[in-house]
Design a protein around this motif. Structure first.
Motif, PDB file in Angstrom:
ATOM      1  N   LEU A 135      40.971  32.865 -73.624  1.00  0.00           N
ATOM      2  CA  LEU A 135      40.834  32.736 -75.080  1.00  0.00           C
ATOM      3  C   LEU A 135      39.849  31.623 -75.427  1.00  0.00           C
ATOM      4  O   LEU A 135      38.958  31.809 -76.264  1.00  0.00           O
ATOM      5  CB  LEU A 135      42.196  32.480 -75.728  1.00  0.00           C
ATOM      6  N   PHE A 136      40.005  30.470 -74.773  1.00  0.00           N
ATOM      7  CA  PHE A 136      39.078  29.356 -75.045  1.00  0.00           C
ATOM      8  C   PHE A 136      37.650  29.748 -74.704  1.00  0.00           C
ATOM      9  O   PHE A 136      36.720  29.421 -75.456  1.00  0.00           O
ATOM     10  CB  PHE A 136      39.480  28.111 -74.248  1.00  0.00           C
ATOM     11  N   ALA A 137      37.465  30.435 -73.571  1.00  0.00           N
ATOM     12  CA  ALA A 137      36.108  30.839 -73.173  1.00  0.00           C
ATOM     13  C   ALA A 137      35.490  31.750 -74.231  1.00  0.00           C
ATOM     14  O   ALA A 137      34.303  31.647 -74.523  1.00  0.00           O
ATOM     15  CB  ALA A 137      36.153  31.530 -71.816  1.00  0.00           C
ATOM     16  N   ASP A 138      36.304  32.624 -74.817  1.00  0.00           N
ATOM     17  CA  ASP A 138      35.785  33.514 -75.858  1.00  0.00           C
ATOM     18  C   ASP A 138      35.578  32.798 -77.188  1.00  0.00           C
ATOM     19  O   ASP A 138      34.779  33.233 -78.018  1.00  0.00           O
ATOM     20  CB  ASP A 138      36.727  34.704 -76.061  1.00  0.00           C
ATOM     21  N   LEU A 139      36.335  31.711 -77.411  1.00  0.00           N
ATOM     22  CA  LEU A 139      36.197  30.972 -78.673  1.00  0.00           C
ATOM     23  C   LEU A 139      35.023  29.983 -78.650  1.00  0.00           C
ATOM     24  O   LEU A 139      34.526  29.593 -79.706  1.00  0.00           O
ATOM     25  CB  LEU A 139      37.488  30.216 -78.998  1.00  0.00           C
TER      26      LEU A 139
ATOM     27  N   GLN B 286      48.160  30.079 -68.304  1.00  0.00           N
ATOM     28  CA  GLN B 286      46.967  29.234 -68.335  1.00  0.00           C
ATOM     29  C   GLN B 286      45.697  30.076 -68.244  1.00  0.00           C
ATOM     30  O   GLN B 286      44.709  29.775 -68.913  1.00  0.00           O
ATOM     31  CB  GLN B 286      47.012  28.213 -67.191  1.00  0.00           C
ATOM     32  N   ALA B 287      45.720  31.128 -67.438  1.00  0.00           N
ATOM     33  CA  ALA B 287      44.546  32.006 -67.334  1.00  0.00           C
ATOM     34  C   ALA B 287      44.274  32.682 -68.681  1.00  0.00           C
ATOM     35  O   ALA B 287      43.109  32.812 -69.091  1.00  0.00           O
ATOM     36  CB  ALA B 287      44.757  33.047 -66.245  1.00  0.00           C
TER      37      ALA B 287
ATOM     38  N   PRO C  65      31.800  30.326 -77.933  1.00  0.00           N
ATOM     39  CA  PRO C  65      30.611  30.755 -78.687  1.00  0.00           C
ATOM     40  C   PRO C  65      30.812  30.658 -80.207  1.00  0.00           C
ATOM     41  O   PRO C  65      29.870  30.359 -80.941  1.00  0.00           O
ATOM     42  CB  PRO C  65      30.416  32.216 -78.253  1.00  0.00           C
ATOM     43  N   VAL C  66      32.027  30.901 -80.665  1.00  0.00           N
ATOM     44  CA  VAL C  66      32.316  30.776 -82.101  1.00  0.00           C
ATOM     45  C   VAL C  66      32.156  29.316 -82.511  1.00  0.00           C
ATOM     46  O   VAL C  66      31.547  29.011 -83.552  1.00  0.00           O
ATOM     47  CB  VAL C  66      33.744  31.282 -82.421  1.00  0.00           C
ATOM     48  N   LEU C  67      32.674  28.417 -81.676  1.00  0.00           N
ATOM     49  CA  LEU C  67      32.526  26.985 -81.956  1.00  0.00           C
ATOM     50  C   LEU C  67      31.050  26.592 -81.966  1.00  0.00           C
ATOM     51  O   LEU C  67      30.605  25.831 -82.851  1.00  0.00           O
ATOM     52  CB  LEU C  67      33.299  26.180 -80.903  1.00  0.00           C
ATOM     53  N   ASP C  68      30.290  27.114 -81.010  1.00  0.00           N
ATOM     54  CA  ASP C  68      28.838  26.825 -80.979  1.00  0.00           C
ATOM     55  C   ASP C  68      28.168  27.278 -82.273  1.00  0.00           C
ATOM     56  O   ASP C  68      27.331  26.569 -82.836  1.00  0.00           O
ATOM     57  CB  ASP C  68      28.186  27.550 -79.794  1.00  0.00           C
ATOM     58  N   ASN C  69      28.547  28.470 -82.741  1.00  0.00           N
ATOM     59  CA  ASN C  69      27.937  28.980 -83.976  1.00  0.00           C
ATOM     60  C   ASN C  69      28.326  28.143 -85.190  1.00  0.00           C
ATOM     61  O   ASN C  69      27.507  27.937 -86.092  1.00  0.00           O
ATOM     62  CB  ASN C  69      28.328  30.444 -84.190  1.00  0.00           C
ATOM     63  N   PHE C  70      29.568  27.636 -85.213  1.00  0.00           N
ATOM     64  CA  PHE C  70      29.958  26.735 -86.309  1.00  0.00           C
ATOM     65  C   PHE C  70      29.097  25.469 -86.278  1.00  0.00           C
ATOM     66  O   PHE C  70      28.631  24.995 -87.320  1.00  0.00           O
ATOM     67  CB  PHE C  70      31.443  26.345 -86.195  1.00  0.00           C
TER      68      PHE C  70
ATOM     69  N   LEU D 123      34.879  35.541 -85.011  1.00  0.00           N
ATOM     70  CA  LEU D 123      36.203  34.968 -84.726  1.00  0.00           C
ATOM     71  C   LEU D 123      37.288  36.042 -84.805  1.00  0.00           C
ATOM     72  O   LEU D 123      38.159  36.128 -83.928  1.00  0.00           O
ATOM     73  CB  LEU D 123      36.504  33.834 -85.707  1.00  0.00           C
ATOM     74  N   CYS D 124      37.221  36.883 -85.824  1.00  0.00           N
ATOM     75  CA  CYS D 124      38.205  37.968 -85.953  1.00  0.00           C
ATOM     76  C   CYS D 124      38.134  38.918 -84.755  1.00  0.00           C
ATOM     77  O   CYS D 124      39.168  39.363 -84.241  1.00  0.00           O
ATOM     78  CB  CYS D 124      37.982  38.739 -87.262  1.00  0.00           C
ATOM     79  N   ALA D 125      36.911  39.196 -84.294  1.00  0.00           N
ATOM     80  CA  ALA D 125      36.753  40.101 -83.142  1.00  0.00           C
ATOM     81  C   ALA D 125      37.360  39.489 -81.880  1.00  0.00           C
ATOM     82  O   ALA D 125      38.034  40.176 -81.104  1.00  0.00           O
ATOM     83  CB  ALA D 125      35.281  40.428 -82.937  1.00  0.00           C
ATOM     84  N   VAL D 126      37.139  38.185 -81.685  1.00  0.00           N
ATOM     85  CA  VAL D 126      37.710  37.513 -80.502  1.00  0.00           C
ATOM     86  C   VAL D 126      39.230  37.562 -80.560  1.00  0.00           C
ATOM     87  O   VAL D 126      39.899  37.900 -79.568  1.00  0.00           O
ATOM     88  CB  VAL D 126      37.209  36.050 -80.418  1.00  0.00           C
ATOM     89  N   LEU D 127      39.793  37.237 -81.716  1.00  0.00           N
ATOM     90  CA  LEU D 127      41.257  37.221 -81.840  1.00  0.00           C
ATOM     91  C   LEU D 127      41.829  38.621 -81.653  1.00  0.00           C
ATOM     92  O   LEU D 127      42.877  38.790 -81.010  1.00  0.00           O
ATOM     93  CB  LEU D 127      41.659  36.635 -83.199  1.00  0.00           C
ATOM     94  N   LYS D 128      41.157  39.627 -82.197  1.00  0.00           N
ATOM     95  CA  LYS D 128      41.629  41.003 -82.029  1.00  0.00           C
ATOM     96  C   LYS D 128      41.549  41.423 -80.559  1.00  0.00           C
ATOM     97  O   LYS D 128      42.449  42.080 -80.039  1.00  0.00           O
ATOM     98  CB  LYS D 128      40.814  41.949 -82.905  1.00  0.00           C
ATOM     99  N   ARG D 129      40.470  41.028 -79.870  1.00  0.00           N
ATOM    100  CA  ARG D 129      40.308  41.353 -78.454  1.00  0.00           C
ATOM    101  C   ARG D 129      41.440  40.749 -77.614  1.00  0.00           C
ATOM    102  O   ARG D 129      41.829  41.282 -76.597  1.00  0.00           O
ATOM    103  CB  ARG D 129      38.952  40.853 -77.974  1.00  0.00           C
ATOM    104  N   HIS D 130      41.998  39.634 -78.085  1.00  0.00           N
ATOM    105  CA  HIS D 130      43.101  38.987 -77.366  1.00  0.00           C
ATOM    106  C   HIS D 130      44.464  39.437 -77.885  1.00  0.00           C
ATOM    107  O   HIS D 130      45.475  38.853 -77.531  1.00  0.00           O
ATOM    108  CB  HIS D 130      42.956  37.462 -77.438  1.00  0.00           C
TER     109      HIS D 130
END
Length: 186
Positions: free
Chosen positions: A68-72, A62-63, A74-79, A104-111
């Motif tokens: 992941l959601f916390a990092d996503l 869950q953490a 800002p991407v949602l805000d930008n969309f 989005l690619c950077a967030v996914l790569k970071r995770h």
């Protein structure tokens, strides 16, 4: 023999064989009962350990999802900002979408999500899913000649194979030409 060592022997000698056996059985039953209690205690400890481990794993999962959601977000805000932008500036919208894609690619790569390509490589069914074939020269047979979707892996494990078309040697002139290029039935 000294006096201390002789006394238990004399005591044992006074008891009959049935009494000795009864005492031995009682002693063994007490040992079995003690071992059974130890076993049940160990079983309960192991069950508690299993439950605690499952709870810890779930909390860590869950953490990870929350991070992941916390990092996503800002991407949602930008969309949402891009969707609210005036539609007359197509170049600006395209540039905004490109930036969001990059973010989005950077967030996914970071995770830990990594993309991979199989283009030009020998077809590997562990990393690619063949959805069709293309006739080609003999030397290119079994090579990935076209990649329709990239593959993705997480922690060294493929979570989505690349979707590809694979080269197949040209058929001889007398053979059936119906399947020169095509899709593999799914």
């Amino acid at each position: 023999m000294c006096e201390v060592e002789r006394q238990p022997l004399e005591t044992k000698a006074k008891k009959g064989p049935v009494t000795l056996l009864t005492e031995r059985v009682a002693e063994l039953e007490a040992g079995v009962k003690s071992l059974k209690n130890d076993y049940l205690r160990a079983l309960a400890d192991f069950d508690n350990f299993r439950k605690r481990t499952e709870r810890d794993i779930e909390m860590k999962r869950q953490a990870g999802v929350e991070a992941l959601f916390a990092d996503l977000l800002p991407v949602l805000d930008n969309f949402e900002r891009a969707l609210g932008a005036p539609s007359d500036n197509i170049d600006g919208i395209k540039k905004g979408i490109e930036l969001i894609h990059k973010e989005l690619c950077a967030v996914l790569k970071r995770h830990g999500l990594n993309e991979f390509s199989c283009q030009g490589q020998v077809f590997d069914p562990k990393r690619a899913e063949a959805i069709g074939f293309v006739e080609c020269e003999e030397k290119d047979a079994n090579l990935v000649v076209e990649e329709l979707c990239k593959g993705y892996e997480f922690s060294g494990r493929v979570i989505r194979p690349a979707r590809v078309k694979v080269g197949r040697a040209k058929l001889e002139s007398g053979e059936d030409k119906a399947g020169k290029e095509g899709e593999i039935a799914q």
